[in-house]
Structures are given as C-alpha cells and as structure tokens.
Enzyme design. Sequence first.
Site, PDB file in Angstrom:
ATOM      1  N   CYS A  99       0.832  -1.200   0.000  1.00  0.00           N
ATOM      2  CA  CYS A  99       0.000   0.000   0.000  1.00  0.00           C
ATOM      3  C   CYS A  99       0.871   1.256   0.000  1.00  0.00           C
ATOM      4  O   CYS A  99       1.792   1.370   0.809  1.00  0.00           O
ATOM      5  CB  CYS A  99      -0.887  -0.013   1.234  1.00  0.00           C
ATOM      6  SG  CYS A  99      -1.788   1.530   1.455  1.00  0.00           S
ATOM      7  N   CYS A 147      -5.230   1.816   7.918  1.00  0.00           N
ATOM      8  CA  CYS A 147      -4.389   2.512   6.923  1.00  0.00           C
ATOM      9  C   CYS A 147      -4.752   3.997   6.906  1.00  0.00           C
ATOM     10  O   CYS A 147      -5.925   4.354   6.793  1.00  0.00           O
ATOM     11  CB  CYS A 147      -4.653   1.870   5.565  1.00  0.00           C
ATOM     12  SG  CYS A 147      -4.025   2.791   4.167  1.00  0.00           S
TER      13      CYS A 147
HETATM   14 ZN    ZN Z   1      -2.832   1.013   3.413  1.00  0.00          ZN
END
Ligand code: ZN
Length: 703
Positions: free
Chosen positions: A437, A460
Amino acid sequence: MYDASTQKEFIRTGNAFLQHPDQVTTEQLPVLRKLLRYHEWKYYAKDDPVISDYDYDRLYKILERLEAAHPELITPDSPTQRVGSDLSSDFQTVTHLSPMLSLENSYNAEDLNDFEKQVRKLTGEEGPITYVVEPKFDGSSVALIYENNILVRGATRGNGHQGDDITPNIKTIPTIPLFADFSERGIHRVELRGEALIRKDYFETINKQRAKAGLPLFANPRNAAAGGLRMKDPKEAAQRKLDTFVYQMTFAEDDNGQDATNKFEFHSEILQYLNKIGFLVPHNLSKVCRTIEEVSDFCQQSEQKREEYPYEIDGMVIKVDSLELQKKCGLTSHHPRWAMAYKFKAKQATSVLLDVIFQVGKVGAITPVAKIKPVELAGVTVSSVSLHNEEFIRSKDIRIGDQIVVERAGDVIPYIVKSLPELRDKSVHPIVFPTVCPSCHTPLVKEEGEAAWRCPNYHCPEQIIQRMIHFVSKNAMNIDGMGESQIRKFYGLGWLHNFDDIYRLPFDKIQKLEGFGQRSADNLKKAILASKNNPIHRLLYGLSIHHLGRKASKLIAAQVKYVLDLKDWTIEQYTNIKEIGPILAENIIDFFKKPENIELLKSLESYGVNLHQTAEDLPVELPTDGPLSGKTILFTGTLMQMKRKEAQALAEKAGAKNISAVSKNLNILVAGEKAGSKLKKAKALGTVEILNEQEFLDLIEKA
Ligand code: ZN
Ligand code: AMP
C-alpha cells in the site's frame, strides 16, 4: 500487410499534411490515398484506429478538395469513392432499399455559406431556403423497413449498400414501434433511417458495472451501442437499453409499387408525421431555420449545450427542408448534396503519459491514475485520467512516456482509448503496479471476483481519511463545511482516527487554525450538531461497509428499529431483502461482529448521534388516488412560499414520489428561483413536465 515503420511514416506524413493542408499538391495524392486507406484499414478491419476521427476527417477533406479541383485524377479505388463498412460474417447480409450514405463535414460559418451557395447552384433557387437542423447523434445507424405497418426488418449500415440483419435485436428497442400506421398516408412499404444510442448516464452505469466485474470498458457510448446491436442474444441487446431516434425516410412505396415519398412536401413534415405515429424523432436541439446565418448561430449555440444533452452528439446535421429542392440537389455516391454535417470540436486527442500515481480508496481499493500532459478535450483541460485497475493497464499495454489517445465523451469521465506503441522510444518504461500500500506499506491482496488490489489494513491512514470523507459526504451524514481539505488538516493534527472523533473536535483550536474564522468554525459546529439527528440509513451508508450502497442502507434502515440490533441479524434476514446478496450480507455481518465497531457505534450514541429508526427511514406509503399518483417529482431551486421539505411532503400527499435526480424516470420538475443545472437537464430531456412553484400549488389545489 503493413509493418510498424510504415505506420510511423503514415502518421508523420499525415501530421505534415495537417499542418499545412493548403500546401498538399496533386503529386502527393497517391500518398494521401495510401495513408487514408491505411487508417481505414486500422479503423474498420483492425478496430484499432491510430489517429482521431477528427484528423481522419481533415485528411479526407484535403483529398476531396484536391479531387474536386482535378476530377480527372480521381481513381476508382480512392477512399472518396466508397462509404465505410461494418459488415460482419456473423449475421445475414441484406441489401438496403436505398443506400446509406455518409455526410459531408463542415466546421464553421464559412463552410456553411459555401454549402448554401452550392445548393443554390444545383437547384437554381434564388429565394429563401429553409433548413432543418438536427443533432448529429453519435451512435450506430440502423435501417428499418415496415411493410403493411409492421416492422419487418432492421439492419446495420454495413458498407452503405448492404448491412447486417439484426431484426431480433432491433425488436428489443422500446422506442422502435413494432406497428406504425403508414397506410393512413397510403404507404405500403417504407425504409427509415435512425440512430441507436445509449444515454450518457446509463453508459457510465454500464462501465462502472464492467469495471467492478473486471470486464473491458467501452471507450464511449457509441461503441457500447454498436456492440449492443450486434449481440448474439437479443436479451443481452435489451440490457444495453438502447434508444433510437429516427431522422429520415429514405424510401416509400404505395400498394402499386409507386414512389410514395411525394405524399410529403417537407422533411420537417415527415418527422412530425413519424412522431405522430409513434417514433422518437430529433426534437430537442432541433430547429427549422429560415436562413443559413440562423443555421450557423444555432449550430454554435448547440455546441455550447452539447454536454447537457442526455445523448452523445458529435455535431449537427443541416438538411434542406423542401423535398423538391432535395431532389434537385441529388446525391453523390458518397453523400446527399442537400445535407451537411457541422462537426463539433474534437473530444479525442493525443497526449503523453507522464506518470502514474496509485490512490487508496475508502475500502482500500488501489486505483491507478494517469497524470498526462494537459490536453483540451471539448473545452475542458484534462490532466488526470483513471486507469481503473491493473488489468486495464495490461490489456491496453500502456507505459509511462507513451503517446496515448484520450477521449472525453460527454459528461463521461476521460478515458484512455489506447497507447500508440509504434511511436515509442527508449525512454518509455512499464508501469509497475505496487505490491504494498502506498500509504501504509501493508502488502496488497486481491480477493476472488474483484478486479482491484486492496490494502487490507483497516487502520491505513489513507483509508481512514477516505472513510471520513465519505462519512461526512452529502448522501451520508451530510456535514457541510467539512471536506477533503479540512479532514486532511484535522487528521494531520491527530484529531481524527474514527468517526466518533468528529463529535469531539476541539473547536477552541479550530477557530485559531489558518483559513478558519469564527464564522466557518461556528457553521461547521452547527452542521456537526445537525447530523446527530440524521435518519439511520445515512449513518449505515456512512460506515463504508464494502458494497453497502445508499439503496441497501435504506432498505435495511426500514427494517431495523435500532442500529445495534443488527448485531444479531442472520444472513437470511439480510438476503430476504430483495436487493441484498450473500456477499454484501457477509460484509455487514462481519462489520457488526467486530467488538471495536460496536464500541464505535456506542460511542457515537454517547455523543448524541441517533441510532434509532426515524420516520424518514420508513418508506412512504403513497396514496394511489391522489392527483399526482404514479408520478415522480423533483424540486429544484429556491421555493418562496414554503420549505423544500414541506413541498415534498405535499407532493407525497398528492401521491407523487420524490426522486433526487433528473432522468428519464422523472415526470415533473418544480423549478423555484435560481434553478440551475437540473432545470437545464430536464429541458434537454424534453419528456419532463416543468412547473413553477405556483403552478405546482395550483395543480394540487385544483384536485
Ligand atoms: Zn494502506
Ligand atoms: P458520417 O458517417 O460522419 O459521414 O455521417 C453519416 C452518419 O451520421 C449517418 O450514417 C448517421 O448514422 C449519422 N447521423 C446521426 N444523426 C443524424 C441525423 N440527424 N441525420 C442524418 N444522419 C445522422
């Protein structure tokens, strides 16, 4: 047949011609024809054009101009000597009753003046000439034959003389009547021309569905419509929801086989008649013009309005209204001499792919976005274009540094049609899809049946920000004054981790932030306070549960008294609701299984956020015998005599259903003061009844 270097050469030569069209000489005719033939081959045979339609048209015009000046140099195999073909071997080939020709193109007032001059020359007419100006629909043309009032055949344009028989698909199109009363005018057999189209908004819906399913996207509504006409299974054709505008009667015969087009005097009269017996004909953006100046003005005005129009149009078509004059003008093998297309500005352009960034969405989906060299497409500068997912990039073989073809069709978001690999040099390099990510560096995952890679980390940072943006958005908790920039700022200051943090923001500090005054802080405070009383369907939608949209949120809210009761709901309870499938049901169950989510909801409740079903969560039972029963209604602009909510309640009492968007499904639009885009859109649709506030009240009162 051709190799990559010839293509490069053709593109270079073409560009040189386009830069100085007036300097192309008759010596260059063979080259010009060769390169046009090449582009036709790429377009028709390979379905892989390498120049824009606009550039092709301009090159074609150069050829036409040179040939017109030197007719002795025309060769039988010149591209001007035929019309394009879309014939396919999968369908039966049928012959048109009269050829389906192309149109000549014009781009400005001067071209139109030349057109009128030519019409005068051909007809000897010195008095006023009347024209009908219609939208040039950018769909797929069809030829319809009726015999004894019954639709007997529908075909594609094909090569202009012969097309593919697609009757079963044509019969699925609701705007094409299966029966139409031609015999009333003594017509036994007739051939009509029309254009099959997909509405722009529905086109976007189709592409969204296809993106989700990982299917290749359509570049534009035209491709989606053309594909729809050629489906092997008529049921699939029906799913494209095609509409067809009929814009020409090309052949008509009476019982004795004699020409029956002479039953009419004017093209406009034919359209009116066709409309009367059940056809959709060009109505909005159409006009009968008395002078060529009026034609030119109307074309320019229409170009301004093209975005509002619900269908994709790429220009206007100007037709001499009098059928007698039309006959005098006649046809060439390529186009009728009594008609002319007026082309709008290009919506396709080439650009360069500079870079690709990877965005993280609210449920973690990673979307690649292309940063391109800014280009103007139909009046809008485009510098950023979604690449959807990894498969899209791979299937189109798009690389950083590539020359690319970009298209912006109507309201439709910009789309990369293709890359031009033949123009690559050494600096080009592949797009590397990240494995972690970009925000939190967690390894990405791909679930079965999904096209997107996802970041699985619920905490996140970018996902939190995106979830917050969604939570406060208009259709969710609707917190005015809190947008992306405020959320990023508050998040950066460590004030936002989860939704409940919104309800304990430190307003003493916010007031002192740069860009915030006392007033905007107060307004934000008020908006947050108001959101506490929202109906629960807004909260459910705001939670960003994967796949849980507005509609399903409302359906659930209508069935649950208290949000926390969902803790105990079984999968059947969800799937018993018609619109909810097992995947969504599992997602909701997962959400309510997590103790931290229950804590979150309890915390929201402790700040006063409503978790109980409200009247607004319940579907309204509309009276079936009211003056507006069975109708849909939408209020827009500022109402003077009452609040919008009151007006909506009145409408419901009268039996109408309030809806929120202008579409084909809308029956009545009540336009208050300063009504804007919704009013425009409704007018463009032409099917919506438009009332002002007083007219609405009168209507209800009368009943
Ligand atoms: Zn993430
Ligand atoms: P072109 O293929 O660009 O030469 O233009 C001819 C095509 O324009 C026809 O085959 C039709 O499919 C299309 N067209 C769209 N709208 C109209 C209209 N209002 N009148 C005539 N042709 C139209």
